[in-house]
Write a protein that holds these residues in place. Structure first.
Motif, PDB file in Angstrom:
ATOM      1  N   CYS A 223     -19.994  12.792  42.149  1.00 39.74           N
ATOM      2  CA  CYS A 223     -21.606  12.827  42.451  1.00 39.74           C
ATOM      3  C   CYS A 223     -21.970  14.320  41.857  1.00 39.74           C
ATOM      4  CB  CYS A 223     -21.833  12.783  43.991  1.00 39.74           C
ATOM      5  SG  CYS A 223     -21.618  10.991  44.485  1.00 39.74           S
ATOM      6  N   ARG A 224     -21.099  15.284  42.141  1.00 40.22           N
ATOM      7  CA  ARG A 224     -21.566  16.475  41.718  1.00 40.22           C
ATOM      8  C   ARG A 224     -21.897  16.639  40.215  1.00 40.22           C
ATOM      9  NH1 ARG A 224     -19.869  21.096  39.406  1.00 40.22           N
ATOM     10  NH2 ARG A 224     -17.689  20.171  39.221  1.00 40.22           N
ATOM     11  N   LEU A 225     -20.831  16.016  39.539  1.00 38.86           N
ATOM     12  CA  LEU A 225     -20.726  16.005  38.101  1.00 38.86           C
ATOM     13  C   LEU A 225     -22.093  14.994  37.458  1.00 38.86           C
ATOM     14  CD1 LEU A 225     -16.936  15.555  37.526  1.00 38.86           C
ATOM     15  CD2 LEU A 225     -18.138  17.894  37.211  1.00 38.86           C
ATOM     16  N   ALA A 226     -22.235  13.933  38.265  1.00 35.27           N
ATOM     17  CA  ALA A 226     -23.322  13.282  37.972  1.00 35.27           C
ATOM     18  C   ALA A 226     -24.645  13.795  37.957  1.00 35.27           C
ATOM     19  CB  ALA A 226     -23.278  11.893  38.872  1.00 35.27           C
ATOM     20  N   CYS A 227     -24.853  15.072  38.645  1.00 30.94           N
ATOM     21  CA  CYS A 227     -26.087  15.795  38.763  1.00 30.94           C
ATOM     22  C   CYS A 227     -26.077  16.970  37.636  1.00 30.94           C
ATOM     23  CB  CYS A 227     -26.118  16.470  40.181  1.00 30.94           C
ATOM     24  SG  CYS A 227     -26.370  15.249  41.439  1.00 30.94           S
ATOM     25  N   GLY A 228     -25.078  17.025  36.884  1.00 30.00           N
ATOM     26  CA  GLY A 228     -25.153  17.748  35.565  1.00 30.00           C
ATOM     27  C   GLY A 228     -25.167  19.446  36.169  1.00 30.00           C
ATOM     28  N   GLY A 229     -25.722  20.249  35.401  1.00 33.04           N
ATOM     29  CA  GLY A 229     -25.581  21.643  35.748  1.00 33.04           C
ATOM     30  C   GLY A 229     -26.200  21.761  37.001  1.00 33.04           C
ATOM     31  N   HIS A 230     -27.331  21.126  37.434  1.00 35.54           N
ATOM     32  CA  HIS A 230     -27.922  21.416  38.662  1.00 35.54           C
ATOM     33  C   HIS A 230     -27.040  21.186  40.182  1.00 35.54           C
ATOM     34  CE1 HIS A 230     -31.316  22.448  36.591  1.00 35.54           C
ATOM     35  NE2 HIS A 230     -31.919  21.311  36.342  1.00 35.54           N
ATOM     36  N   GLY A 231     -25.914  20.217  39.692  1.00 39.76           N
ATOM     37  CA  GLY A 231     -25.086  19.800  40.804  1.00 39.76           C
ATOM     38  C   GLY A 231     -24.151  21.259  41.014  1.00 39.76           C
ATOM     39  N   TYR A 232     -24.046  22.033  40.137  1.00 38.29           N
ATOM     40  CA  TYR A 232     -23.226  23.141  40.444  1.00 38.29           C
ATOM     41  C   TYR A 232     -23.889  24.111  41.099  1.00 38.29           C
ATOM     42  CZ  TYR A 232     -19.335  26.762  38.845  1.00 38.29           C
ATOM     43  OH  TYR A 232     -18.482  27.379  38.867  1.00 38.29           O
ATOM     44  N   MET A 233     -25.275  24.115  41.294  1.00 34.54           N
ATOM     45  CA  MET A 233     -26.021  24.903  42.209  1.00 34.54           C
ATOM     46  C   MET A 233     -25.742  24.933  43.759  1.00 34.54           C
ATOM     47  SD  MET A 233     -28.095  26.756  40.182  1.00 34.54           S
ATOM     48  CE  MET A 233     -29.190  27.473  41.477  1.00 34.54           C
ATOM     49  N   ALA A 234     -25.656  26.190  44.299  1.00 33.63           N
ATOM     50  CA  ALA A 234     -25.338  26.073  45.798  1.00 33.63           C
ATOM     51  C   ALA A 234     -26.363  25.392  46.371  1.00 33.63           C
ATOM     52  CB  ALA A 234     -25.029  27.701  46.397  1.00 33.63           C
ATOM     53  N   SER A 235     -27.521  25.674  45.699  1.00 37.36           N
ATOM     54  CA  SER A 235     -28.575  24.659  46.609  1.00 37.36           C
ATOM     55  C   SER A 235     -28.551  23.219  46.506  1.00 37.36           C
ATOM     56  CB  SER A 235     -30.004  25.094  46.291  1.00 37.36           C
ATOM     57  OG  SER A 235     -30.280  24.927  44.829  1.00 37.36           O
ATOM     58  N   SER A 236     -27.957  22.586  45.621  1.00 36.26           N
ATOM     59  CA  SER A 236     -27.705  21.322  45.775  1.00 36.26           C
ATOM     60  C   SER A 236     -26.870  20.850  46.922  1.00 36.26           C
ATOM     61  CB  SER A 236     -26.802  20.852  44.350  1.00 36.26           C
ATOM     62  OG  SER A 236     -25.466  20.980  44.570  1.00 36.26           O
TER      63      SER A 236
ATOM     64  N   ALA B 181     -21.603   9.363  52.127  1.00 35.87           N
ATOM     65  CA  ALA B 181     -22.788   9.057  52.101  1.00 35.87           C
ATOM     66  C   ALA B 181     -23.776  10.114  51.826  1.00 35.87           C
ATOM     67  CB  ALA B 181     -23.255   8.533  53.464  1.00 35.87           C
ATOM     68  N   MET B 182     -23.533  11.480  52.160  1.00 40.06           N
ATOM     69  CA  MET B 182     -24.288  12.429  51.825  1.00 40.06           C
ATOM     70  C   MET B 182     -24.153  12.816  50.475  1.00 40.06           C
ATOM     71  SD  MET B 182     -23.071  15.391  54.688  1.00 40.06           S
ATOM     72  CE  MET B 182     -24.402  16.663  54.750  1.00 40.06           C
ATOM     73  N   ALA B 183     -22.946  12.644  49.644  1.00 36.87           N
ATOM     74  CA  ALA B 183     -23.090  13.090  48.422  1.00 36.87           C
ATOM     75  C   ALA B 183     -23.855  11.935  47.576  1.00 36.87           C
ATOM     76  CB  ALA B 183     -21.490  13.357  47.777  1.00 36.87           C
ATOM     77  N   ALA B 184     -23.714  10.590  47.955  1.00 34.30           N
ATOM     78  CA  ALA B 184     -24.329   9.452  47.198  1.00 34.30           C
ATOM     79  C   ALA B 184     -25.931   9.713  47.410  1.00 34.30           C
ATOM     80  CB  ALA B 184     -23.846   8.102  47.890  1.00 34.30           C
ATOM     81  N   THR B 185     -26.188  10.121  48.705  1.00 29.63           N
ATOM     82  CA  THR B 185     -27.767  10.226  48.684  1.00 29.63           C
ATOM     83  C   THR B 185     -28.250  11.293  47.685  1.00 29.63           C
ATOM     84  OG1 THR B 185     -27.659   9.679  51.211  1.00 29.63           O
ATOM     85  CG2 THR B 185     -29.530  10.626  50.346  1.00 29.63           C
ATOM     86  N   ILE B 186     -27.627  12.452  47.781  1.00 25.37           N
ATOM     87  CA  ILE B 186     -28.084  13.601  46.823  1.00 25.37           C
ATOM     88  C   ILE B 186     -28.206  13.116  45.406  1.00 25.37           C
ATOM     89  CG2 ILE B 186     -27.452  15.860  45.972  1.00 25.37           C
ATOM     90  CD1 ILE B 186     -26.346  16.365  48.774  1.00 25.37           C
ATOM     91  N   ALA B 187     -27.080  12.411  44.995  1.00 19.66           N
ATOM     92  CA  ALA B 187     -26.943  12.089  43.466  1.00 19.66           C
ATOM     93  C   ALA B 187     -27.859  10.840  43.126  1.00 19.66           C
ATOM     94  CB  ALA B 187     -25.491  12.076  43.158  1.00 19.66           C
TER      95      ALA B 187
END
Ligand SMILES: CCCCCCCCCCCCCCC/C=C/C(=O)SCCNC(=O)CCNC(=O)[C@H](O)C(C)(C)COP(=O)(O)OP(=O)(O)OC[C@H]1O[C@@H](n2cnc3c(N)ncnc32)[C@H](O)[C@@H]1OP(=O)(O)O
Ligand code: FAD
Length: 666
Positions: free
Chosen positions: A402-415, A304-310
């Motif tokens: 979900c991380r991949l679905a956020c493109g480059g910004h998903g790789y940021m620790a701050s995501s 749920a956490m990852a889904a909410t973010i993405a």
């Protein structure tokens, strides 16, 4: 006062599109309005504790500073919790678990205290032992962990090497770690935090081995916190995730503990050294069963956490054009993006629903055991093993998706997605390694198959084997109920194949154990298929049950989600269904269309659905996933917190770069 920012316009529009009452779904997911209110009240109190706000993001702290900060904040959290519970009911474990993420960015060094130390005293201690240890443990006058795994053994716990030798003269056990491989390795909080632990050790009485048993051991002085004489303890160092969990090692050298420190609810050692066997020696493994059940709930939350973010990010992010001359579209409008994300929402619901009935089954077994009845224990063990294995593995895949679905910004620790991935993926290994647990379930499935062949009545979770043997395969229909039957046919077919493979090897002269190993790839596939059938069946049944008690608009959305989950897995496992069920190529073609229709139906509710998880910004800690959708502003604000941005020119320029550049010019 904190500045209130305008909500991103795309998110405002998305929320206006929503066709159901978000609050109603939140109450449903939490288990009732009262639970939601309690959770929000507690989270609100935490939000206003100034000392819990980090001045410097944790990611910039050293390993040591990060740990110390985590201990500091966990102590504050515990005090806030104590004050809260003085005035009201005791907080529900799930609400404490969630709130913890708002305080500790990663995993708390006290995680194992409430997660396993206290539950083991409850599950394995006699009433007298509980009376002695529980009040202290619950008040955290003593802090403990669960020390089972050793350097040499984690899976095969019968092979543990720590010894507890009974000395009848002094009525004590003497603990020893005979070799380097006997050292405890991994327990959370053991490094430098806890002063007690449950140690699982091989019991010896008069030179005879009696198997593994749990002992309560004080390892540090309560005043000075120094390790007691005979104890060698420390931290195991950095890992892939779990940065602040303070995992540790522990060795014993002739360390004595009183006889009463062996937890004796199941087996006992009497003063004279007589060993009294328990009802079932596997009850010593009871805490692991409980945690495996809870991991299904944890997996629902991490998903749920990852889904909410993405999903929120996908609503805010615009990239590329669908049609020339038109504005760049919200990436959530790409069907491929919906394919990556909506299954994340549905998966979280599938796990929550599964946890609801699995936890009830667990409570029933605990109640039965209290009456010396253990008929349902093997089924619970088999279910908790495969559902822990599948839910943690799926959650790991979904978080990464979900991380991949956020493109480059998903790789940021701050995501926050990398940290979420770190603790989600750990659960695939801890509390029973993935493959090993699937094989435990397979062991049960082989017995169930044998019983089915003998015409015996089977436990409910495997009763489909009898139906499968009795009936012709049902005519295929693309309805959720028939598809679930299809998953059961796949499971039954794979169970039969694995069973036959073992028999074939045995007939060819192999020992049963070798035959088992030779068939083990088929065995884990059978176990996975069984898990999927159980997940789909349970999710569908729970949805049908709850649908009658919620508003029609919510029932409709819940129905879309469960259908999406079932159709998604039909298409993912179409090859298996073609082999083992009556599904045809044309049915699959229809389901592909159905899947696309479902994505379109869920699309307007996507943001509403993740809002309904009601995960506060403090818990999410994500630049990409906050409620207001200020993605770019937050990314920049977080970047500005980098210590490298605090000075116009870094000293390394003068020390290294300048001379290096000068030299290069010559
Ligand atoms: C309210 C919800 C929210 C809550 C929030 C709170 C959050 C809490 C989070 C909790 C904290 C999380 C902790 C994280 C940190 C991690 C901790 C750990 O990892 S602790 C260490 C965990 N270790 C393991 O899991 C070890 C895995 N290995 C085993 O379990 C066993 O060795 C084995 C099962 C793989 C094999 O055991 P063995 O004795 O060799 O058994 P056999 O294979 O020979 O099987 C014999 C027989 O026994 C049955 N069996 C096995 N296990 C059990 C059991 N647990 N219960 C019942 N029966 C069991 C098995 O089925 C066989 O039966 P048979 O009839 O003979 O076929
Ligand atoms: C983050 C984290 C936290 C942890 N916290 C704790 C804790 O608090 N307390 C504690 O006691 N422990 C803890 N553990 C330890 C954890 O329980 C073990 O690591 C886990 O049970 C796996 O055991 P292992 O490491 O021995 O793996 P191994 O069993 O060595 O696994 C290695 C490989 O061998 C395979 N394998 C092993 N046996 C078999 C088999 N019979 N059949 C087929 N394949 C097999 C596995 O599938 C795997 O691929 C933690 C671990 C992690 C990662």
């Amino acid at each position: 006062m904190a500045t209130v920012h305008k909500i991103n316009e795309d998110l405002v529009k998305e929320r206006q599109k929503c066709t159901f009452n978000v609050q109603e779904l939140t109450y449903l997911l939490d288990g009732g309005e009262e639970v939601t209110k309690e959770r929000r009240e507690f989270e609100n109190i935490l939000r206003n504790v100034k000392e819990l706000q980090d001045e410097v993001p944790e990611v910039y702290l050293s390993h040591k500073e990060r740990y110390e900060n985590a201990v500091r904040k966990t102590c504050i959290l515990q005090n806030v919790r104590n004050d809260f519970e003085k005035k009201r009911e005791v907080l529900s474990p799930r609400n404490i678990f969630r709130a913890g993420y708002a305080v500790i960015k990663d995993v708390s060094p006290f995680f194992l205290h409430n997660g396993m130390f206290v539950p083991t005293i409850i599950g394995q201690g006699t009433p007298e032992q509980q009376a002695e240890w529980l009040p202290k443990a619950k008040a955290m006058a003593i802090i403990g962990t669960y020390a089972q795994t050793e350097l040499g053994h984690g899976t095969f716990i019968r092979g543990l090497e720590t010894t507890a030798t009974y000395d009848a003269k002094t009525e004590e056990f003497i603990l020893n770690s005979p070799k380097v491989t006997s050292y405890k390795w991994w327990p959370g909080g053991l490094g430098t935090t806890v002063n007690h632990c449950i140690t699982v050790a091989q019991l010896y009485i008069n030179g005879k081995k009696y198997g593994i048993h749990p002992f309560i051991v004080q390892i540090r002085d309560l005043e000075t916190h120094k390790p007691l004489p005979g104890i060698k303890v420390g931290e195991i160092g950095p890992k892939m995730g779990f940065a602040t969990a303070n995992n540790g090692f522990l060795g014993f050298q002739n360390f004595r503990i009183p006889r009463k420190n062996m937890l004796m609810k199941n087996a006992q050692v009497l003063k004279d050294g007589t060993f009294v066997k328990g009802m079932n020696e596997k009850l010593t493994y009871g805490t692991m069963v409980m945690v495996r059940v809870n991991i299904v709930s944890d997996s629902a939350f991490h998903t749920a956490m990852a889904a909410t973010i993405a999903v929120r990010y996908a609503a805010v992010r615009h990239q590329s054009q669908l049609k020339a001359k038109e504005p760049e579209v919200q990436i959530i409008d790409y069907l491929t993006q919906q394919h990556k994300l909506f299954i994340a929402i549905a998966t979280s619901h599938a796990f929550s629903n599964t946890y609801t009935w699995l936890y009830q089954a667990y409570l029933k077994v605990v109640e039965d055991l209290g009456k010396q009845k253990q008929d349902h224990l093997p089924e619970l063990h088999a279910l908790s093993c495969c559902l822990k294995a599948t839910s943690s593995r799926d959650a790991g895949v979904i978080v990464e998706q979900c991380r991949l679905a956020c493109g480059g910004h998903g790789y940021m620790a701050s995501s926050n997605l990398p940290i979420i991935y770190g603790y989600t993926t750990a659960a695939i290994t801890y509390e029973g390694e993935h493959t090993v647990l699937l094989l435990q379930t397979a062991r049960y499935l082989m017995k169930a198959w044998m019983s089915a062949l003998e015409g015996k009545v089977l436990a409910p979770s495997v009763a489909y084997l009898v139906d499968w043997l009795k009936s012709d395969k049902q005519r295929w229909q693309n309805t959720p109920e028939v598809i679930v039957k299809g998953f059961q046919h796949v499971a039954a077919g794979k169970i039969k194949d694995a069973f036959d493979a073992i028999q074939k090897h045995v007939k060819a002269g192999k020992d049963y154990e070798d035959a088992w190993n030779l068939a083990s790839v088929q065995l884990i596939k059978a176990s996975e298929a069984h898990s999927r059938a159980i997940l789909c069946d349970g999710y569908l049944r729970e949805t049908v049950r709850t649908s009658s008690s919620v508003s029609p608009s919510l029932a409709k959305v819940l129905n879309h989600l469960v259908q999406l989950y079932i159709v998604y897995w039909t298409l993912e496992t179409a090859g298996d269904l073609l082999v083992y069920s009556n599904i045809g190529k044309d049915d699959i073609a229809v389901l592909k269309e159905k899947y696309e229709e479902l994505l379109a139906l869920i699309r307007p509710n996507a943001v509403g659905l993740v809002d309904a998880f009601d995960i506060s910004d403090e818990i999410l800690q994500s630049t990409l996933g906050s409620y207001d959708g200020r993605v770019y502003e937050r990314l920049m604000e977080e970047a500005m917190k980098s210590p490298l941005n605090k000075e116009p020119v870094n000293q390394s320029f003068h020390k290294y770069l300048k001379p290096f550049i000068k030299k290069a010019k010559l």
